[in-house]
Every structure is written in structure tokens, then in C-alpha cells.
Design an enzyme around this catalytic site. Structure first.
Site, PDB file in Angstrom:
ATOM      1  N   HIS A 179      64.058  48.412 104.525  1.00  0.00           N
ATOM      2  CA  HIS A 179      62.891  49.195 104.917  1.00  0.00           C
ATOM      3  C   HIS A 179      61.669  48.430 104.794  1.00  0.00           C
ATOM      4  CE1 HIS A 179      61.001  53.026 104.274  1.00  0.00           C
ATOM      5  NE2 HIS A 179      60.118  52.589 103.688  1.00  0.00           N
TER       6      HIS A 179
ATOM      7  N   ASP B 205      57.780  48.403 104.497  1.00  0.00           N
ATOM      8  CA  ASP B 205      56.478  49.071 104.334  1.00  0.00           C
ATOM      9  C   ASP B 205      55.166  48.608 104.648  1.00  0.00           C
ATOM     10  OD1 ASP B 205      57.464  51.485 102.857  1.00  0.00           O
ATOM     11  OD2 ASP B 205      58.177  50.227 101.278  1.00  0.00           O
TER      12      ASP B 205
ATOM     13  N   MET C 290      51.329  48.772 104.861  1.00  0.00           N
ATOM     14  CA  MET C 290      50.036  49.352 104.200  1.00  0.00           C
ATOM     15  C   MET C 290      48.788  48.808 104.825  1.00  0.00           C
ATOM     16  SD  MET C 290      51.527  49.641 100.247  1.00  0.00           S
ATOM     17  CE  MET C 290      53.031  50.359 100.216  1.00  0.00           C
TER      18      MET C 290
ATOM     19  N   MET D 133      52.212  53.047 106.818  1.00  0.00           N
ATOM     20  CA  MET D 133      51.281  53.902 105.906  1.00  0.00           C
ATOM     21  C   MET D 133      50.029  53.364 106.375  1.00  0.00           C
ATOM     22  SD  MET D 133      53.636  53.654 102.798  1.00  0.00           S
ATOM     23  CE  MET D 133      54.596  52.442 103.311  1.00  0.00           C
TER      24      MET D 133
ATOM     25  N   MET E   3      58.612  61.637 101.517  1.00  0.00           N
ATOM     26  CA  MET E   3      58.217  60.715 100.493  1.00  0.00           C
ATOM     27  C   MET E   3      58.418  61.338  99.001  1.00  0.00           C
ATOM     28  SD  MET E   3      56.897  57.833 101.753  1.00  0.00           S
ATOM     29  CE  MET E   3      56.415  57.309 100.330  1.00  0.00           C
TER      30      MET E   3
ATOM     31  N   GLY F 251      55.203  50.728  95.278  1.00  0.00           N
ATOM     32  CA  GLY F 251      56.585  50.613  94.856  1.00  0.00           C
ATOM     33  C   GLY F 251      56.676  51.037  93.377  1.00  0.00           C
TER      34      GLY F 251
ATOM     35  N   ASP G 115      62.327  58.723 100.211  1.00  0.00           N
ATOM     36  CA  ASP G 115      61.547  57.327  99.759  1.00  0.00           C
ATOM     37  C   ASP G 115      60.673  57.575  98.763  1.00  0.00           C
ATOM     38  OD1 ASP G 115      60.348  54.740  99.976  1.00  0.00           O
ATOM     39  OD2 ASP G 115      59.406  55.213 101.984  1.00  0.00           O
ATOM     40  N   GLY G 116      61.190  57.061  97.653  1.00  0.00           N
ATOM     41  CA  GLY G 116      60.304  56.881  96.466  1.00  0.00           C
ATOM     42  C   GLY G 116      60.826  57.232  95.203  1.00  0.00           C
ATOM     43  N   GLY G 117      60.925  56.192  94.409  1.00  0.00           N
ATOM     44  CA  GLY G 117      61.375  56.490  92.955  1.00  0.00           C
ATOM     45  C   GLY G 117      63.332  56.691  93.035  1.00  0.00           C
TER      46      GLY G 117
ATOM     47  N   GLY H 194      63.423  50.424  96.469  1.00  0.00           N
ATOM     48  CA  GLY H 194      62.638  49.143  96.272  1.00  0.00           C
ATOM     49  C   GLY H 194      63.079  48.592  94.949  1.00  0.00           C
TER      50      GLY H 194
HETATM   51  C1  DX5 Z   1      56.057  53.546  98.841  1.00  0.00           C
HETATM   52  C2  DX5 Z   1      56.825  53.040  99.640  1.00  0.00           C
HETATM   53  C3  DX5 Z   1      58.217  52.957  99.207  1.00  0.00           C
HETATM   54  C4  DX5 Z   1      58.514  52.113  98.200  1.00  0.00           C
HETATM   55  C5  DX5 Z   1      59.721  52.545  97.526  1.00  0.00           C
HETATM   56  O1  DX5 Z   1      54.542  53.905  99.262  1.00  0.00           O
HETATM   57  O2  DX5 Z   1      56.897  53.801 101.081  1.00  0.00           O
HETATM   58  O3  DX5 Z   1      59.043  52.388 100.428  1.00  0.00           O
HETATM   59  O4  DX5 Z   1      58.364  50.768  98.450  1.00  0.00           O
HETATM   60  O5  DX5 Z   1      59.815  51.906  96.213  1.00  0.00           O
HETATM   61  P1  DX5 Z   1      60.448  52.348  95.057  1.00  0.00           P
HETATM   62  O6  DX5 Z   1      62.064  52.591  95.651  1.00  0.00           O
HETATM   63  O7  DX5 Z   1      60.354  51.229  94.062  1.00  0.00           O
HETATM   64  O8  DX5 Z   1      59.809  53.675  94.746  1.00  0.00           O
HETATM   65 ZN    ZN Z   2      58.479  53.363 102.350  1.00  0.00          ZN
END
Ligand code: DX5
Ligand code: ZN
Length: 216
Positions: free
Chosen positions: A34, A36, A38, A69, A138, A145, A176-178, A198
Site C-alpha cells: 500500500h 500512501d 499525501m 490523499m 477509511m 499512520g 484502511d487505518g488502525g 502500516g
Molecule cells: C492513513 C493511511 C493509512 C495508514 C495505515 O492516512 O491511509 O494507509 O498508513 O496505517 P496504520 O495501519 O498504522 O493505521
Molecule cells: Zn492508505
């Protein structure tokens, strides 16, 4: 049983050792990597762009699952395909009309993905479900992350799974996330096809094993 896809997020890797991160991913049972991206505008954080992604693409043997993003994704989606993206996802709330952008991605030969932040109703994705390869929910607010999983994400996942099944679609759902080894089995049970992880992977002492644990 459905294939469980794990997509470790490079955002949590040690950026001074990206080759090692790629080698670990290559040796693991992760399906995707993945990416990301930003821009500091759509989200408060800036991560990395084309040069980093190109370097990663050279080293990594797994498909790159790109999560943009950024504002104005229409300006950049084709270049991300050129830089080696297998799939390109962008935020529905960042654009007026996603359809022309989905067309650009499709015409370049990559998989299409639409994503929404936790404060966007899941129903906003429904008009596009038969036009995209994947939707990404999300379960934290895009930007960083290592955030805590938002529990109400299960309700959105359930609604989305039901809608996709009701219409007989093959659209994949990525969360995606947590995501971690504790909630991953439940997310797959609730009908997720792919999980981004992540922090759970890259801060683990044994990332390869953690990727396997996420699939249990
Ligand atoms: C957040 C990202 C995620 C993030 C996930 O903005 O889109 O992909 O890196 O990281 P974890 O798994 O640590 O929440
Ligand atoms: Zn992501």
C-alpha cells in the site's frame, strides 16, 4: 473461502531502509504493498511522490496499491500508473465528479478504487459500486499512520458488504487505518476483502509473521 488480501502500508516503513522493507514484503505472504500519497492540502501531512514510488516499484515484486490523499487527483492519476501502480484510489470527497478520473485510470490499464474518510456516509459510494474495482473504507481519518481504529467502521463495512452482495457485484472492499492482529479476523468476517496495515506490520519484531497473523 475468499482470499484474504493484506496490503502493508509503506508509510510506516523506515524510509532510510526502503529496499529492506521491499525485500521483506517480497518474502512475505502479503498480496500487495500500500502506497500512501499525501499532499499537505487534502490532508495535513506530506508523505512521498513519484521518485520514491518508482524506486520502490523497481525493488518490490508485489502489486502497488496506491492511495492518493490529494486534491486534484485527475492531474496525477496517469503518472501514478506510469510509476508502476497496480491500482489507483482517490477520495470521493476530494472531487466533484469521480467518473472522468476513474476513466483515466481504467484507460491506463490500472484497477480503479474510490475511497472515503470516516465522516462520509457510505451510501455516497453506492452510485459508483458497479464502476470501480475496489472501494476503500477509511477506519481512521486520512493523514497519519498509527491511529486508533474507529469502531463504527464495522457498521459501514456491513452496509457496504450487504449492498455489494445484494447487487451481485464483485467490487472488492479494502479497510484502511488502525488494522491489527486483533481486529483483522473480525474485519474479514464482516466481509472485507483486503486490509491495509502500516503500524501493525512495520513496528512488529517479526513483520513476516505478523502478516501471516493478520490472515488467520
Ligand atoms: C492513513 C493511511 C493509512 C495508514 C495505515 O492516512 O491511509 O494507509 O498508513 O496505517 P496504520 O495501519 O498504522 O493505521
Ligand atoms: Zn492508505
Amino acid at each position: 473461502m475468499k482470499n484474504k488480501i493484506i496490503s502493508p502500508s509503506l508509510l510506516s516503513a523506515d524510509f532510510g531502509r526502503l529496499n529492506e522493507a521491499c525485500d521483506m514484503i517480497n518474502a512475505s505472504n502479503a498480496e500487495w504493498l500500500h502506497i500512501d500519497v499525501m499532499d499537505g492540502v487534502f490532508v495535513p501531512n506530506i508523505s512521498f511522490g513519484f521518485p520514491v514510488m518508482k524506486a520502490v516499484q523497481k525493488r518490490c515484486t508485489k502489486p502497488l496499491d496506491v492511495h492518493l490523499m490529494i486534491v486534484h487527483p485527475e492531474k496525477y492519476v496517469e503518472r501514478f500508473v506510469d510509476a508502476g501502480a497496480y491500482s489507483v484510489g482517490f477520495h470521493l470527497e476530494a472531487v466533484d465528479d469521480p467518473r472522468p478520473i476513474l476513466d483515466l485510470i481504467r484507460k491506463k490499464g490500472a484497477k480503479t478504487c474510490l475511497t472515503i474518510n470516516p465522516d462520509i456516509p457510505v451510501e455516497r459510494l453506492y452510485p459508483y459500486l458497479d464502476e470501480v474495482d475496489m472501494v476503500l473504507l477509511m477506519s481512521v481519518f486520512a493523514g497519519y499512520g498509527g491511529q486508533k481504529f474507529i469502531e463504527s467502521s464495522y457498521e459501514k463495512l456491513d452496509a457496504l458488504r450487504a449492498e455489494i452482495d445484494r447487487r451481485g457485484l464483485s467490487t472488492l472492499i479494502e479497510m484502511d487505518g488502525g488494522v491489527n492482529v486483533d481486529n483483522a479476523p473480525l474485519l474479514f468476517q464482516h466481509g472485507a476483502d483486503a486490509l491495509v496495515a502500516g503500524n501493525a506490520v512495520f513496528s512488529s519484531d517479526d513483520p513476516i509473521n505478523t502478516i501471516d497473523l493478520l490472515k488467520r
